[in-house]
Write a protein that holds these residues in place. Structure first.
Motif, PDB file in Angstrom:
ATOM      1  N   TRP A  37     -31.361  42.513   9.323  1.00  0.00           N
ATOM      2  CA  TRP A  37     -30.263  41.493   9.935  1.00  0.00           C
ATOM      3  C   TRP A  37     -30.398  41.272  11.307  1.00  0.00           C
ATOM      4  O   TRP A  37     -30.701  42.295  12.065  1.00  0.00           O
ATOM      5  CB  TRP A  37     -28.993  42.244   9.725  1.00  0.00           C
ATOM      6  CG  TRP A  37     -28.555  42.234   7.880  1.00  0.00           C
ATOM      7  CD1 TRP A  37     -29.446  43.134   7.107  1.00  0.00           C
ATOM      8  CD2 TRP A  37     -27.818  41.437   7.255  1.00  0.00           C
ATOM      9  NE1 TRP A  37     -28.897  42.714   5.542  1.00  0.00           N
ATOM     10  CE2 TRP A  37     -27.984  41.886   5.840  1.00  0.00           C
ATOM     11  CE3 TRP A  37     -27.014  40.557   7.529  1.00  0.00           C
ATOM     12  CZ2 TRP A  37     -27.134  41.225   5.058  1.00  0.00           C
ATOM     13  CZ3 TRP A  37     -26.016  39.861   6.716  1.00  0.00           C
ATOM     14  CH2 TRP A  37     -26.144  40.323   5.329  1.00  0.00           C
ATOM     15  N   THR A  53     -28.373  30.693   9.087  1.00  0.00           N
ATOM     16  CA  THR A  53     -27.098  31.747   9.175  1.00  0.00           C
ATOM     17  C   THR A  53     -27.297  32.681   8.527  1.00  0.00           C
ATOM     18  O   THR A  53     -26.440  33.574   8.170  1.00  0.00           O
ATOM     19  CB  THR A  53     -25.998  30.767   8.652  1.00  0.00           C
ATOM     20  OG1 THR A  53     -26.182  30.205   7.426  1.00  0.00           O
ATOM     21  CG2 THR A  53     -25.600  29.665   9.634  1.00  0.00           C
ATOM     22  N   ASP A  54     -28.516  32.635   7.566  1.00  0.00           N
ATOM     23  CA  ASP A  54     -28.601  33.933   6.892  1.00  0.00           C
ATOM     24  C   ASP A  54     -28.976  35.288   7.484  1.00  0.00           C
ATOM     25  O   ASP A  54     -29.859  35.169   8.308  1.00  0.00           O
ATOM     26  CB  ASP A  54     -29.998  33.733   5.914  1.00  0.00           C
ATOM     27  CG  ASP A  54     -30.139  34.784   4.603  1.00  0.00           C
ATOM     28  OD1 ASP A  54     -29.069  35.096   4.039  1.00  0.00           O
ATOM     29  OD2 ASP A  54     -31.432  35.207   4.597  1.00  0.00           O
ATOM     30  N   ARG A  55     -28.415  36.468   6.825  1.00  0.00           N
ATOM     31  CA  ARG A  55     -28.769  37.730   7.677  1.00  0.00           C
ATOM     32  C   ARG A  55     -28.435  37.610   9.102  1.00  0.00           C
ATOM     33  O   ARG A  55     -29.155  38.399   9.876  1.00  0.00           O
ATOM     34  CB  ARG A  55     -30.182  38.210   7.247  1.00  0.00           C
ATOM     35  CG  ARG A  55     -30.181  38.783   5.771  1.00  0.00           C
ATOM     36  CD  ARG A  55     -31.405  39.675   5.597  1.00  0.00           C
ATOM     37  NE  ARG A  55     -31.315  40.134   4.329  1.00  0.00           N
ATOM     38  CZ  ARG A  55     -32.113  41.071   3.588  1.00  0.00           C
ATOM     39  NH1 ARG A  55     -32.784  41.757   4.699  1.00  0.00           N
ATOM     40  NH2 ARG A  55     -32.024  41.577   2.665  1.00  0.00           N
ATOM     41  N   LEU A  87     -25.447  38.255  12.260  1.00  0.00           N
ATOM     42  CA  LEU A  87     -23.802  38.538  12.565  1.00  0.00           C
ATOM     43  C   LEU A  87     -23.934  38.407  13.894  1.00  0.00           C
ATOM     44  O   LEU A  87     -24.713  38.475  14.822  1.00  0.00           O
ATOM     45  CB  LEU A  87     -23.796  40.266  12.290  1.00  0.00           C
ATOM     46  CG  LEU A  87     -23.406  40.680  10.836  1.00  0.00           C
ATOM     47  CD1 LEU A  87     -24.649  40.232   9.933  1.00  0.00           C
ATOM     48  CD2 LEU A  87     -23.135  41.948  10.874  1.00  0.00           C
ATOM     49  N   ASP A  98     -20.414  27.356   6.804  1.00  0.00           N
ATOM     50  CA  ASP A  98     -21.451  28.051   7.800  1.00  0.00           C
ATOM     51  C   ASP A  98     -20.367  28.995   8.672  1.00  0.00           C
ATOM     52  O   ASP A  98     -21.022  30.226   8.771  1.00  0.00           O
ATOM     53  CB  ASP A  98     -22.238  27.139   8.824  1.00  0.00           C
ATOM     54  CG  ASP A  98     -22.845  26.137   7.874  1.00  0.00           C
ATOM     55  OD1 ASP A  98     -23.514  26.524   6.758  1.00  0.00           O
ATOM     56  OD2 ASP A  98     -23.108  24.830   8.410  1.00  0.00           O
ATOM     57  N   ALA A 146     -19.646  32.021   6.554  1.00  0.00           N
ATOM     58  CA  ALA A 146     -20.899  32.951   6.206  1.00  0.00           C
ATOM     59  C   ALA A 146     -21.116  33.586   7.412  1.00  0.00           C
ATOM     60  O   ALA A 146     -21.348  35.008   7.221  1.00  0.00           O
ATOM     61  CB  ALA A 146     -21.868  31.946   5.759  1.00  0.00           C
ATOM     62  N   VAL A 147     -21.181  33.326   8.450  1.00  0.00           N
ATOM     63  CA  VAL A 147     -21.597  33.984   9.777  1.00  0.00           C
ATOM     64  C   VAL A 147     -20.732  34.979  10.102  1.00  0.00           C
ATOM     65  O   VAL A 147     -20.999  36.278  10.406  1.00  0.00           O
ATOM     66  CB  VAL A 147     -22.187  32.873  11.092  1.00  0.00           C
ATOM     67  CG1 VAL A 147     -22.422  33.861  12.228  1.00  0.00           C
ATOM     68  CG2 VAL A 147     -23.363  32.141  10.617  1.00  0.00           C
ATOM     69  N   ARG A 179     -18.504  36.523   5.537  1.00  0.00           N
ATOM     70  CA  ARG A 179     -19.226  37.048   4.568  1.00  0.00           C
ATOM     71  C   ARG A 179     -20.469  37.815   4.957  1.00  0.00           C
ATOM     72  O   ARG A 179     -20.712  38.659   4.343  1.00  0.00           O
ATOM     73  CB  ARG A 179     -19.731  35.883   3.637  1.00  0.00           C
ATOM     74  CG  ARG A 179     -18.449  34.681   3.055  1.00  0.00           C
ATOM     75  CD  ARG A 179     -18.949  34.049   2.060  1.00  0.00           C
ATOM     76  NE  ARG A 179     -19.951  33.060   1.975  1.00  0.00           N
ATOM     77  CZ  ARG A 179     -19.909  32.133   2.576  1.00  0.00           C
ATOM     78  NH1 ARG A 179     -18.827  31.435   2.838  1.00  0.00           N
ATOM     79  NH2 ARG A 179     -20.829  30.950   2.795  1.00  0.00           N
ATOM     80  N   ASN A 180     -21.267  37.585   6.073  1.00  0.00           N
ATOM     81  CA  ASN A 180     -22.226  38.393   6.388  1.00  0.00           C
ATOM     82  C   ASN A 180     -22.049  39.673   6.570  1.00  0.00           C
ATOM     83  O   ASN A 180     -22.609  40.420   6.037  1.00  0.00           O
ATOM     84  CB  ASN A 180     -23.216  37.536   7.419  1.00  0.00           C
ATOM     85  CG  ASN A 180     -23.944  36.331   6.999  1.00  0.00           C
ATOM     86  OD1 ASN A 180     -24.105  36.082   5.842  1.00  0.00           O
ATOM     87  ND2 ASN A 180     -24.527  35.715   7.864  1.00  0.00           N
ATOM     88  N   GLU A 231     -21.122  41.634   3.710  1.00  0.00           N
ATOM     89  CA  GLU A 231     -22.213  41.866   2.714  1.00  0.00           C
ATOM     90  C   GLU A 231     -23.100  43.012   3.571  1.00  0.00           C
ATOM     91  O   GLU A 231     -23.594  43.866   2.448  1.00  0.00           O
ATOM     92  CB  GLU A 231     -23.097  40.482   2.774  1.00  0.00           C
ATOM     93  CG  GLU A 231     -24.269  40.873   1.824  1.00  0.00           C
ATOM     94  CD  GLU A 231     -25.370  39.740   1.916  1.00  0.00           C
ATOM     95  OE1 GLU A 231     -26.594  40.063   1.161  1.00  0.00           O
ATOM     96  OE2 GLU A 231     -24.770  38.599   1.867  1.00  0.00           O
ATOM     97  N   PHE A 232     -23.330  42.994   4.735  1.00  0.00           N
ATOM     98  CA  PHE A 232     -24.047  44.115   5.452  1.00  0.00           C
ATOM     99  C   PHE A 232     -23.179  45.320   5.278  1.00  0.00           C
ATOM    100  O   PHE A 232     -23.850  46.443   4.717  1.00  0.00           O
ATOM    101  CB  PHE A 232     -24.476  43.568   6.774  1.00  0.00           C
ATOM    102  CG  PHE A 232     -25.236  44.718   7.548  1.00  0.00           C
ATOM    103  CD1 PHE A 232     -26.538  45.061   7.196  1.00  0.00           C
ATOM    104  CD2 PHE A 232     -24.402  45.647   8.495  1.00  0.00           C
ATOM    105  CE1 PHE A 232     -27.164  45.971   7.790  1.00  0.00           C
ATOM    106  CE2 PHE A 232     -25.305  46.756   9.206  1.00  0.00           C
ATOM    107  CZ  PHE A 232     -26.634  46.765   8.675  1.00  0.00           C
TER     108      PHE A 232
END
Length: 284
Positions: A182, A207-209, A211, A242, A245-246, A249-250, A253-254
Motif C-alpha cells: 500500500w 486509486t487502488d491501494r 491512502l 473515487d 475509495a481513497v 474504503r481504502n 480495507e487496510f
C-alpha cells in the motif's frame, strides 16, 4: 462526504482540531506512535504515551463523533537511543489490545544499524500478531530508505498486502506499486506533498491501494488536508466514488485486516458542554 485519516498525530492537536475535522467530514482516524520532539529518557515514558493513545485520545475523539484507533511501535528515530530499547520488550502486551490496528511507525530515520534491528524485531511482532505494519520512509535518502524498507519487510515475511509504505513521493511511489504494498501519501502545507502533487500521483498511479493522510504533528501541519485533497480530486475530475475509495474504503480495507477496526456505535454529535468546569468530560 465521509473521511478516514489513516495517519494523524492527534496527541499534538487541540480539541478545536477535532471539531474542525468533524465538520469537514472526518469520521475515523488512526494515530501512529511517533517521536514527540523531546527525547524520552526511558520506557516508562512510552507506557504512559501508549496508554494515552489507547485511552484518553479515543475518549477525546469520541466526544467529537470521531472513531480513534492507534498503531504502536518504537519509532525509528528513538530506536537509536539505548535508553528506549526496552520498549521492544513492552510492545507484545500492548499489541494484544483492542484499538491497536497496526504496528507503527516503524522503519528508518537515518538508515542506521540500530534502526534496522528495531525495524526487524517489530516487523516480526506484526507477523506474530497478524497485524498490518505502517512503515515510515525517511525524509533524507528517501529512495535508498524506501528500497531498504521493502527489502526488510520482505525478509521478515510480512505479506505485501499488510504493508503501508508511508510518506511516498514522485521518486518512490513506483517502488511501492512494483512491490504490491500500500502507498501512503502525506500532505503538508510546506513539506512532503501538497494537494496538486497528490492529485497528479493519483491520476498517474490510480486509486487502488493508496491512502492519503495529513500526518499532522507538532510542526506546521494541517489536519484538514484529507478534506482538501477530496475537494482537489473532485475539481480535477475524479468522481465522488473515487474520493470515497481513497479517503474511506481504502483505509477501512487496510486497517480492517487487523480485525480490530471499530466503526460501529453512536455517530457522536456536538461537542459537550463540559463537566465540572472542564471543557472535555473526564474519563471514569
Amino acid at each position: 462526504m465521509r473521511l478516514f485519516d489513516p495517519h494523524v498525530h492527534m496527541s499534538s492537536r487541540t480539541t478545536d482540531d477535532y471539531e474542525a475535522m468533524r465538520a469537514a467530514g472526518v469520521r475515523a482516524l488512526v494515530e501512529p506512535a511517533f517521536w514527540v520532539g523531546q527525547p524520552r529518557t526511558g520506557p516508562g515514558s512510552f507506557t504512559d504515551y501508549f496508554d494515552a493513545l489507547l485511552g484518553w485520545e479515543p475518549h477525546r475523539a469520541a466526544q467529537f463523533g470521531i472513531r480513534h484507533h492507534c498503531a504502536l511501535a518504537l519509532n525509528p528515530k528513538e530506536a537509536n537511543d539505548a535508553r528506549c530499547r526496552p520498549v521492544l520488550d513492552l510492545l507484545p502486551r500492548y499489541l494484544a489490545k483492542d484499538g491497536v490496528v497496526a504496528v507503527g511507525e516503524i522503519g528508518f530515520d537515518g538508515l542506521t544499524d540500530a534502526e534496522e534491528e528495531a525495524f526487524r524485531v517489530q516487523a516480526g511482532l506484526a507477523v506474530g500478531f497478524g497485524l498490518p505494519v505502517l512503515v515510515h520512509t525517511p525524509h533524507r535518502d528517501k529512495a535508498a530508505g524506501t528500497r531498504r524498507s521493502l527489502e526488510v519487510v520482505a525478509e521478515c515475511g510480512v505479506p505485501p498486502g499488510l504493508v503501508l509504505l508511508d510518506h511516498l513521493n514522485e521518486l518512490t511511489i513506483a517502488m511501492a506499486r512494483d512491490a504490491g504494498v500500500w502507498a501512503g501519501l502525506s500532505v503538508y502545507p510546506d513539506t512532503k506533498l501538497d494537494e496538486r502533487r497528490t492529485v497528479a500521483l493519483l491520476r498517474e498511479y490510480g486509486t487502488d491501494r493508496v491512502l492519503v493522510n495529513s500526518a499532522a504533528d507538532w510542526g506546521r501541519s494541517d489536519p484538514l488536508k484529507t478534506a482538501k485533497v477530496a475537494f482537489a480530486m473532485l475539481a480535477a475530475g475524479f468522481s465522488e466514488d473515487d474520493v470515497d475509495a481513497v479517503l474511506w474504503r481504502n483505509p477501512v480495507e487496510f486497517y480492517g485486516q487487523s480485525g480490530r477496526l471499530d466503526l460501529d456505535g453512536p455517530d457522536g454529535g456536538a461537542p459537550p458542554d463540559g463537566y465540572a468546569g472542564n471543557t472535555i468530560r473526564r474519563g471514569g
